[in-house]
Design a protein around this motif. Structure first.
Motif, PDB file in Angstrom:
ATOM      1  N   ARG A 101     -10.003   4.061  -9.745  1.00  9.97           N
ATOM      2  CA  ARG A 101     -10.322   5.400  -9.669  1.00  9.97           C
ATOM      3  C   ARG A 101      -9.548   6.055 -10.933  1.00  9.97           C
ATOM      4  O   ARG A 101      -8.606   6.188 -11.093  1.00  9.97           O
ATOM      5  N   GLU A 159      -7.415   1.953  -5.570  1.00  6.18           N
ATOM      6  CA  GLU A 159      -7.702   2.504  -4.145  1.00  6.18           C
ATOM      7  C   GLU A 159      -8.276   0.854  -3.582  1.00  6.18           C
ATOM      8  O   GLU A 159      -9.085   0.434  -3.767  1.00  6.18           O
ATOM      9  N   GLU A 168       0.392   5.851   0.153  1.00  4.41           N
ATOM     10  CA  GLU A 168      -0.533   6.563   0.542  1.00  4.41           C
ATOM     11  C   GLU A 168      -0.133   8.042  -0.214  1.00  4.41           C
ATOM     12  O   GLU A 168       1.116   8.283  -0.229  1.00  4.41           O
ATOM     13  N   ALA A 200      -6.527   8.456   0.973  1.00  3.21           N
ATOM     14  CA  ALA A 200      -6.717   7.160   0.293  1.00  3.21           C
ATOM     15  C   ALA A 200      -5.567   6.044   0.377  1.00  3.21           C
ATOM     16  O   ALA A 200      -4.437   6.435   0.273  1.00  3.21           O
ATOM     17  N   ARG A 201      -5.839   4.793   0.332  1.00  5.04           N
ATOM     18  CA  ARG A 201      -4.922   3.852   0.197  1.00  5.04           C
ATOM     19  C   ARG A 201      -4.787   3.129  -1.381  1.00  5.04           C
ATOM     20  O   ARG A 201      -5.915   2.434  -1.489  1.00  5.04           O
ATOM     21  N   ILE A 202      -3.620   3.081  -1.832  1.00  6.69           N
ATOM     22  CA  ILE A 202      -3.587   2.829  -3.174  1.00  6.69           C
ATOM     23  C   ILE A 202      -2.661   1.722  -3.537  1.00  6.69           C
ATOM     24  O   ILE A 202      -1.617   1.615  -2.632  1.00  6.69           O
ATOM     25  N   VAL A 243     -10.446  -3.696  -4.206  1.00  6.87           N
ATOM     26  CA  VAL A 243     -10.014  -2.499  -4.859  1.00  6.87           C
ATOM     27  C   VAL A 243     -11.000  -1.859  -5.723  1.00  6.87           C
ATOM     28  O   VAL A 243     -11.847  -2.527  -6.423  1.00  6.87           O
ATOM     29  N   ILE A 278       0.856  -1.312   0.040  1.00  6.14           N
ATOM     30  CA  ILE A 278      -0.076   0.189  -0.002  1.00  6.14           C
ATOM     31  C   ILE A 278       1.106   1.275   0.125  1.00  6.14           C
ATOM     32  O   ILE A 278       1.933   1.348   0.548  1.00  6.14           O
ATOM     33  N   LEU A 284      -8.432  11.669  -6.389  1.00  4.59           N
ATOM     34  CA  LEU A 284      -8.139  10.946  -5.378  1.00  4.59           C
ATOM     35  C   LEU A 284      -8.139  11.924  -4.211  1.00  4.59           C
ATOM     36  O   LEU A 284      -7.650  13.167  -4.225  1.00  4.59           O
TER      37      LEU A 284
END
Length: 364
Positions: free
Chosen positions: A322, A312, A49, A344-346, A319, A47, A340
């Motif tokens: 986006r 995300e 951020e 958010a955790r991407i 997931v 992950i 975004l």
């Protein structure tokens, strides 16, 4: 017993034996299908951020590299043979340096004749002045008429004018002699050469072309709507042919805008660099200050259908894709201008193997 009855008896015995075997074997129930387990993760991911950073605001532009000023160096004498060429294309020259020479024998002969004419005119002047003085001395005695005295005075003035004309002729021939040496009007770099030894050049024929002081400039094309953001003296980063970057300064904004393209030229002074050449195409960026931006790792960006996306990760491990808008890219990170949120955790890497709604396993 007959053969058919014997065959029937054998079949009956076999059926009886098979029934006994089936009766003695324990009954087994058919094993059921395994129960469906939970959805398995499609990928193991890490992950990232979004991070807020101070980025430089940049205005990209394209343009051509050109000479700051070019000097045309030509012949100033007529009908003389070029006897010597001392420089070639690419040579750096200083102001006043001799670049070529014309054969000067004829000019030197003309100069000697002009000097002789000057001496003759000065001798005639001395005689005329002496005659005028004697005439003025005899004017009181009445030995000479006023008309004769005036004629001697006029002859002295005419001789004086002839001396001045002869002196001008000497200066003219000296100037012609100096023109037999072609000199650089300023320091710079020779960019073109048409001079050929043995050629007889007419006055005004271009022999050399020179980049004055070796200075180059970048003539960037900027949309008229962006001109208000630029200021004289602003910093500019220009990419060279070897992918190096040089820092220039805005010298001048064009006073007019092209009526066809609606673009204006911005003149940027460039420092000396071996990868820069006049006439080449170059890309650059005008530095317009700094601003706060949201950035993510470049590896998290996924391009699909011509658009940029990020994946995300939700609280349930699924997931969501986006669609985002990107800005500038600096040091392995890309600016996200829309699409975004900051918390958010991407997915940091491997988004190309995911689809919207996939389950992932997150590891540190």
């Amino acid at each position: 017993m007959t053969r058919p009855s014997l065959t029937a008896l054998a079949v009956a015995c076999l059926l009886a034996a098979g029934g006994a075997l089936l009766a003695g074997a324990p009954l087994r129930a058919a094993s059921p299908e395994p129960a469906a387990s939970g959805t398995r993760p499609a990928l193991t991911v890490t992950i990232a951020e979004p991070r807020r950073e101070q980025l430089a605001r940049r205005l990209p532009a394209n343009g051509n590299v050109a000479a700051w000023q070019e000097a045309s160096i030509g012949s100033e004498v007529n009908g003389l043979r070029l006897s010597e060429v001392l420089v070639n294309v690419g040579d750096r020259v200083r102001a006043g340096q001799v670049l070529a020479r014309f054969a000067s024998e004829q000019v030197r002969a003309d100069l000697a004749q002009a000097r002789a004419n000057l001496q003759e005119a000065r001798a005639a002047l001395a005689e005329a002045q002496a005659n005028a003085e004697r005439a003025r001395a005899l004017s009181a005695s009445g030995a000479m008429s006023e008309q004769q005295i005036h004629q001697y005075a006029t002859a002295a003035q005419t001789a004086q004018a002839r001396v001045a004309a002869a002196l001008a002729g000497v200066d003219s021939q000296r100037l012609r002699l100096s023109y037999t040496e072609v000199r650089a009007p300023d320091a710079g770099v020779i960019s073109a050469r048409q001079a050929t030894v043995g050629a007889v050049a007419a006055a005004g024929t271009e022999l050399f072309r020179m980049l004055r002081r070796g200075r180059l400039e970048w003539r960037a094309e900027v949309a008229a709507s962006d001109l208000a953001q630029l200021r004289t003296g602003g910093k500019v980063l220009v990419a060279t042919a070897g992918d190096a970057q040089v820092e220039g300064r805005v010298r001048m904004l064009a006073p007019t805008v092209d009526a066809q393209t609606r673009n204006a030229l911005v003149y940027v002074d460039l420092p000396a660099h071996p990868d820069l050449r006049a006439g080449m195409f170059a890309r650059g960026e005008f530095l317009l200050g700094r601003h706060e931006a949201l950035t993510v790792p470049l590896s998290a960006l996924v391009v699909r259908d011509g658009f940029h996306h990020l994946f995300e990760v939700g609280a349930d491990g699924r997931v969501a894709m986006r669609r985002v808008q990107t800005g500038q890219r600096v040091d392995g990170r890309v600016e996200i201008t829309a699409g975004l949120s900051a918390g958010a955790r991407i997915v940091r890497q491997g988004g190309a193997f995911l689809n919207d709604g996939d389950m992932v396993r997150v590891v540190e």
